[in-house]
Design a protein around this motif. Sequence first.
Motif, PDB file in Angstrom:
ATOM      1  N   TYR A 185       0.973  -1.470   0.248  1.00 43.79           N
ATOM      2  CA  TYR A 185      -0.032  -0.348   0.166  1.00 43.79           C
ATOM      3  C   TYR A 185       1.050   1.070   0.118  1.00 43.79           C
ATOM      4  N   THR A 186       0.439   1.887  -0.950  1.00 40.24           N
ATOM      5  CA  THR A 186       0.710   3.239  -0.719  1.00 40.24           C
ATOM      6  C   THR A 186       0.177   3.874   0.678  1.00 40.24           C
ATOM      7  N   VAL A 202      -0.155  16.173   3.583  1.00 40.63           N
ATOM      8  CA  VAL A 202       0.941  16.571   4.544  1.00 40.63           C
ATOM      9  C   VAL A 202       2.159  15.115   3.784  1.00 40.63           C
ATOM     10  N   ALA A 203       1.769  13.912   4.013  1.00 44.27           N
ATOM     11  CA  ALA A 203       3.203  12.974   3.335  1.00 44.27           C
ATOM     12  C   ALA A 203       2.711  11.899   3.162  1.00 44.27           C
ATOM     13  N   ALA A 204       2.884  10.998   1.893  1.00 40.61           N
ATOM     14  CA  ALA A 204       3.094   9.780   1.293  1.00 40.61           C
ATOM     15  C   ALA A 204       4.332   9.295   1.553  1.00 40.61           C
ATOM     16  N   ILE A 205       3.998   7.907   1.455  1.00 41.71           N
ATOM     17  CA  ILE A 205       5.758   7.306   1.034  1.00 41.71           C
ATOM     18  C   ILE A 205       4.779   5.935   0.603  1.00 41.71           C
ATOM     19  N   ASN A 206       5.421   5.436  -1.168  1.00 44.51           N
ATOM     20  CA  ASN A 206       5.530   4.148  -1.404  1.00 44.51           C
ATOM     21  C   ASN A 206       5.366   2.906  -0.460  1.00 44.51           C
ATOM     22  N   ASP A 244      -3.625   3.792   0.176  1.00 46.09           N
ATOM     23  CA  ASP A 244      -4.061   3.542  -1.234  1.00 46.09           C
ATOM     24  C   ASP A 244      -3.791   1.924  -1.369  1.00 46.09           C
ATOM     25  N   SER A 245      -5.195   0.807  -1.269  1.00 44.26           N
ATOM     26  CA  SER A 245      -5.239   0.043  -1.774  1.00 44.26           C
ATOM     27  C   SER A 245      -4.870  -1.004  -3.254  1.00 44.26           C
ATOM     28  N   LEU A 246      -5.691   0.353  -4.103  1.00 49.03           N
ATOM     29  CA  LEU A 246      -5.968   0.042  -5.350  1.00 49.03           C
ATOM     30  C   LEU A 246      -4.906   0.158  -6.054  1.00 49.03           C
ATOM     31  N   PRO A 289      -6.037  13.491  -1.903  1.00 51.02           N
ATOM     32  CA  PRO A 289      -7.032  12.282  -1.702  1.00 51.02           C
ATOM     33  C   PRO A 289      -8.150  11.411  -2.295  1.00 51.02           C
ATOM     34  N   SER A 290      -8.368  11.955  -3.231  1.00 46.50           N
ATOM     35  CA  SER A 290      -9.409  10.802  -4.006  1.00 46.50           C
ATOM     36  C   SER A 290      -8.023   9.669  -4.667  1.00 46.50           C
ATOM     37  N   ARG A 291      -6.810   9.745  -4.513  1.00 47.10           N
ATOM     38  CA  ARG A 291      -6.153   8.345  -4.595  1.00 47.10           C
ATOM     39  C   ARG A 291      -6.457   7.205  -3.649  1.00 47.10           C
ATOM     40  N   TYR A 292      -6.954   7.766  -2.179  1.00 50.77           N
ATOM     41  CA  TYR A 292      -6.581   7.027  -0.655  1.00 50.77           C
ATOM     42  C   TYR A 292      -7.668   5.873  -0.925  1.00 50.77           C
TER      43      TYR A 292
END
Length: 127
Positions: A32-33, A48-52, A99-101, A111-114
């Motif tokens: 998951y991202t 704020v932040a994200a991680i692959n 983001d599981s997809l 936000p729509s990515r998640y």
Amino acid sequence: QVQLVESGGGLVQAGGSLRLSCAASGRTFSRYTMGWFRQAPGKEREFVAAINWSGGTTYYADSVKGRFAISRDNAKNTVYLQMNSLKPEDTAVYYCAADSLMNTIVVVTAPSRYNYWGQGTQVTVSS
């Protein structure tokens, strides 16, 4: 199918530090991202932040670069947000998102990515 539970929020003085944790269910967590967003009263939810999935790529909002660090421990199904040099303007409810997809067409800052979200944890920074 996926549950996210944030913890670690609280009240801190300006210049102080907090570490937020997000515990996730599911054995596919490692793919998951993960992202952190925040929302202050009267304002829209902001990135704020994200991680692959591997932890090798991170993204930060300009407002937190150099102060915040996102990390993950896939063995513990947990993502963290280390927040240093906190400012009063960091005061907000902080949300963990997954983001599981693999919605890779959508930018990680949106936000729509998640498709999964936690309930949020309050961070208050006093001046």
